[in-house]
Design a protein around this motif. Structure first.
Motif: not given
Ligand code: F6P
Length: 541
Positions: A38-61
């Protein structure tokens, strides 16, 4: 259709019922690779959103919700220069300010790329002249101090970024930022400066803002008093940044020293317009271009990446998840970088002035919660002040932790200790400490509940290699597009700010009551009347 009536919203409501109470401990146990998945990168920034109260399904929705809200179309419309700021009938084109394309985007009959580059060129030559000493004051002395006078978007961007990029700044020039109409702000900023070597940059989009014009008038008085009263000195010691050439001329600043921008740049989105002039003098045109390139890289990422891999869109959608489905009301921003001390204040205007709205684009009331209260302080200072409430209080407050791998200064390896705190706090917030774990330490049973750390407090981590002009640009642009994403989902106009007007009108009505020598009309409400009386008495009136 209202967003709350869409099947995508309903699906999220149902999904929240299913997973809203799940603990981050369980989510990590079930999906041990969350921390790298549960990580995305954009340019030099790396966002780790794994410590959020969500699942892959949440992100899809949430991605489906973005589509249902028309985020793709709205983004295209903004980048094309359509008048997406409907209540002011204006385009919203801060993204054009950092576009390296020299020409091509024609909006309302004008090539905005060409105009933006023309101003950037003038800014660069002015900045070089000040930095090199070629630009001198009225008595021939080189400029040793630059004072930016502006407020809100005409202050917070350059003030925040000057502090953030101080390591890259010209150290032989002192930079100050005066914003408040509290006379102490200007008095303290100028008390140790020499008028002969001081340059004021008066920054105001409208050039009508009471605070800025009052401070600028006082600054002119201070300058002329210090230089023997010769009005000709103003041309060498004052520059202006504004969209309003007429008012700049009325004020007495030579329009040759004026750097313009356009009504398609909102105040809180104006940091990369000529409003950045003081910053450009501080870091130089080359570094400033790196900053703009950082912004542009994030603009392009936001414009093109699918929502599930789109860093700013994910930041925005995750915040919608918390605000509208968990009922959170605040967002902490916790930079582990002392240089970013003013970043939370900058974001307060960006987020709260943009999305503090309760009517939709068509004027009807919203039926979902909108903008959150944004606040924060740099780590580790905040740890010793307010983190207790984040860990054990009753408030659910998502937090963004921001850090840079490489230090700008590393005294005796301090940076690793610093970063260990950046790692520890989100971990403690997420996973906490159970009663069994506390008891296993031999803690007395009656003290155990006090030491339990419930955990399940969500956070995101944004990491970049180093704080540079480019990474700062990427970071700020990411939050700009986060705000846009939220606003589109909520169906509100993120680009007007009518709510701040009433207080300004009232202040203008109340000022004479404090200023008058004779007794004023006590014709306000009883509380305001009494306060006027107390303040007048306090000043012997
Ligand atoms: O009062 C709010 C506001 O209009 C902001 O949106 C803006 O950034 C600030 O005042 C300063 O306005 P100006 O740049 O026109 O002086």
């Amino acid at each position: 259709m209202r967003i709350s009536e869409t099947p995508e919203w309903q699906a999220l409501t149902e999904h929240h019922r299913e997973i809203g109470d799940r603990h981050l401990r369980d989510l990590f146990a079930e999906e041990p690779e969350r921390g790298t998945d549960l990580v995305v990168t954009a340019g030099d920034l790396r966002l780790d959103y794994s410590k959020n109260r969500l699942t892959r399904e949440t992100v899809r929705l949430l991605a489906a919700l973005a589509d249902a809200a028309g985020l793709r179309e709205r983004t295209k419309a903004m980048f094309r220069g359509e008048h997406v700021n409907t209540t002011e009938d204006r385009a919203v084109l801060h993204v054009a300010l950092r576009d390296p394309a020299p020409s091509g985007l024609v909006v309302d009959g004008r090539d905005v790329n060409t105009e933006a580059h023309e101003v950037l060129g003038r800014m660069a030559s002015f900045a070089e002249r000040v930095r090199s000493g070629e630009w001198t004051g009225h008595t021939g002395e080189r400029i040793r101090a630059v004072v930016n006078i502006g407020i809100g978007g005409s202050d917070l961007g350059p003030a925040m970024a000057y502090q953030a990029l101080r390591d890259y700044s010209e150290r032989s020039i002192t930079f100050r930022f005066v914003s408040n109409i509290d006379p102490t702000d200007l008095a303290e900023a100028t008390r140790d400066l020499d008028p002969a070597s001081t340059l004021f940059i008066v920054a105001s989009k409208t050039f009508t803002t009471q605070e800025t014009l009052t401070n600028a008038r006082e600054a002119r008085r201070w300058l002329l008093e210090g230089l023997g009263g010769d009005e000709a000195a103003v041309a060498k010691h004052f520059a202006a940044v504004s969209t309003n050439a007429e008012k700049v001329a009325d004020f007495g600043i030579d329009t040759d020293n004026m750097f313009g921008f356009w009504d398609w740049v909102g105040g809180r989105y104006s940091f990369t317009s000529a409003i950045g002039l003081s910053l450009m003098v501080a870091i130089g045109p080359e570094r400033y271009r790196e900053l703009l390139d950082g912004f542009h890289a994030m603009d392009q990422h936001f414009r093109t990446a699918p929502w599930e891999e789109n860093l700013p869109a994910l930041l925005g959608l995750i915040s919608v998840w918390y605000i509208d489905f968990f009922g959170t009301r605040t967002q902490a921003v916790l930079p582990y970088a002392q240089y970013l001390a003013r970043f939370p204040a900058y974001l307060q205007q960006l987020c709260m002035e943009s999305n503090g709205k309760s009517v939709r684009l068509d004027g009807s009331p919203v039926d979902v919660a909108t903008g959150e209260i944004v606040w924060g302080e740099p780590g580790t200072n905040g740890q010793h002040a307010f983190y207790q409430l984040l860990h054990q209080g009753t408030v659910l407050c998502p937090a963004d932790f921001i850090a840079f791998a490489q230090p700008n200064h590393d005294l005796d390896g301090m940076h690793d200790l610093f970063l260990s705190n950046f790692l520890a706090q989100p971990r403690a917030l997420a996973f906490g400490r159970t009663a069994e774990e506390v008891a296993a330490d031999g803690t007395a049973p009656d003290v155990v509940p006090h030491k339990v750390m419930p955990g399940n407090h969500p956070s995101s981590a944004i990491v970049a290699p180093k704080l540079t002009p480019s990474t700062l640009g990427q970071l700020v642009a990411a939050y700009e597009h986060r705000v846009f994403t939220q606003g589109v989902v909520w169906g509100i106009n993120s680009f007007d700010q009518w709510g701040v007007e009433l207080g300004k009108v009232m202040a203008n009505e109340l000022a004479p009551k404090l200023q008058s020598e004779g007794p004023p009309d006590y014709d306000s409400d009883s509380s305001t009347n009494a306060l006027v009386r107390v303040l007048r008495e306090g000043r012997g009136r």
